[in-house]
Design an enzyme around this catalytic site. Sequence first.
Site, PDB file in Angstrom:
ATOM      1  N   SER A 106       4.071 -10.158  -2.738  1.00  0.00           N
ATOM      2  CA  SER A 106       3.657  -9.600  -4.028  1.00  0.00           C
ATOM      3  C   SER A 106       4.621 -10.063  -5.133  1.00  0.00           C
ATOM      4  O   SER A 106       4.816 -11.258  -5.295  1.00  0.00           O
ATOM      5  CB  SER A 106       3.566  -8.071  -3.917  1.00  0.00           C
ATOM      6  OG  SER A 106       2.872  -7.542  -5.021  1.00  0.00           O
TER       7      SER A 106
ATOM      8  N   HIS B  50      -3.858  -7.124   0.387  1.00  0.00           N
ATOM      9  CA  HIS B  50      -2.685  -7.492  -0.408  1.00  0.00           C
ATOM     10  C   HIS B  50      -1.463  -7.447   0.495  1.00  0.00           C
ATOM     11  O   HIS B  50      -1.256  -6.462   1.188  1.00  0.00           O
ATOM     12  CB  HIS B  50      -2.519  -6.527  -1.594  1.00  0.00           C
ATOM     13  CG  HIS B  50      -1.397  -6.909  -2.523  1.00  0.00           C
ATOM     14  ND1 HIS B  50      -1.358  -8.109  -3.196  1.00  0.00           N
ATOM     15  CD2 HIS B  50      -0.252  -6.249  -2.870  1.00  0.00           C
ATOM     16  CE1 HIS B  50      -0.250  -8.169  -3.930  1.00  0.00           C
ATOM     17  NE2 HIS B  50       0.436  -7.060  -3.746  1.00  0.00           N
TER      18      HIS B  50
ATOM     19  N   ASP C  57      -7.529 -10.800  -3.635  1.00  0.00           N
ATOM     20  CA  ASP C  57      -6.292 -10.015  -3.613  1.00  0.00           C
ATOM     21  C   ASP C  57      -6.484  -8.704  -4.372  1.00  0.00           C
ATOM     22  O   ASP C  57      -6.898  -8.694  -5.530  1.00  0.00           O
ATOM     23  CB  ASP C  57      -5.173 -10.842  -4.252  1.00  0.00           C
ATOM     24  CG  ASP C  57      -3.828 -10.152  -4.124  1.00  0.00           C
ATOM     25  OD1 ASP C  57      -3.598  -9.173  -4.869  1.00  0.00           O
ATOM     26  OD2 ASP C  57      -3.024 -10.566  -3.284  1.00  0.00           O
TER      27      ASP C  57
END
Length: 466
Positions: A204, A360, A311
């Site tokens: 991330s 994610h 995502d």
Amino acid sequence: MGISRPIKATTSNKTSRIKRTNSFPLDFTAVEENMDNFMTQVKNLAQSLYPCSAQKLDYDMKLNFLGNTSVTCNDGSAAGYYLKESRGSRRWLIFLEGGWYCFNKENCDSRYETMQRLMSSSKWPQTKTGTGILSPLPEENPHWWNANMVFIPYCSSDVWSGATAKTEQSGYAFMGSLIIQEVVKDLLNKGLDNAKVLLLAGSSAGGTGVLLNVDRVAELLEGLGHTGIQVRGLSDSGWFLDNKQYHCTDCVDAASCSPTETIKRGIKYWGGVVPERCRQTHEGEEWNCFFGYRVFPSIKSPVFVVQWLFDEAQLTVDNVQLTGQPVQEGQWRYIQNLGIELRNTLKDVPAMFAPACLSHEVITRNYWIDVQVKGTSLPRALHCWDRSLHDNRNNKAPPKGCPVHLIDSCPWPHCNPTCPTIRDQFTGQEMNVIQFLMHMGFDVQKMAEQQGMDPSKLLGMLSSGS
């Protein structure tokens, strides 16, 4: 295989014991074929050396604070890292944690109230257990389990880009980029100076942090005279697009603003630094360098990109809400287009893994070994990448049947049957692909007509994931 000192066992009449040697360096870099067979041998060896009564091996990473106390978290508390050494291994994995960011005094104050551990080290635990690619267990982490593991907690809220001390005006320090540099310097005294490979990984915001910092780490080591260490990057779920939102809302926090707007504001507030070659390309608009496809062409170090085609964090900043109500046709088209756009930006990335899933982050999840693209798992693809880099340095052709450029071609979320399980956010029930698509308002009849096929055939394809 690079075992530089044999283990000597001597047997007396009463007991069998190991004659102590100072070290037992194993260089696993050369082990490439028959990995499973090798693992079995290592486990058998370990079991024969350590009787059942021996203490459980200590697998946890331990907290260390930085030697340079002027480099801090947002609130001025000491920055640091967790380390599990693997004596004898010359491979190091440094992982950058993710967790969004804040971009002005107001939303940083709010972040401090609700997510203090992402801005302060005051409540960090003494130890941390590695999972996924940070796991020390071969069954969870087939190719990196024996590396020296480093986890750097995210406490700078600046996508690992800041280099500014706390001021009265900002109220916070933003030192993400400096924290990485100081951790690397600290580790040189703990064995990193003898490394062959340093893999800078992150998920991330940490994945974006890898793209922003991998060349800086390589340059730092080179500048300190450590030219033999190969620095590489692994960016997971950090390849964001600066696309148009599905619908615009007021820019209040990182989740409601358009991707470009938050970064434009953030980079000023943090005093963010970007890679020099990218900065020169986008002078005056350095915010461009936070977006994977714009910064990637300027990166010199080898980087492997892992990115879900759908995502969840990207959809959040694009204001596509996937909770409760079935999605409308416009949203559905937007989601499919996102997959197409992302696929286009990845086509020239030589080493990557991009499954058509709605998710994610993946590399620290324990299911990271289960997801496949075209029959190849992510650990396998990373192993192939390792080999290709090793072989290319020796001017060998890359290994056959060992792919490193893996991207799904099916067009909608979760059309890959190995995607992580989706749960209904309200009931907590697991959903299969068909239930999920119906929940999203997917019209099987209409889709079948568009594809020119029988609805039952399409359903069959969906459930098998082809």
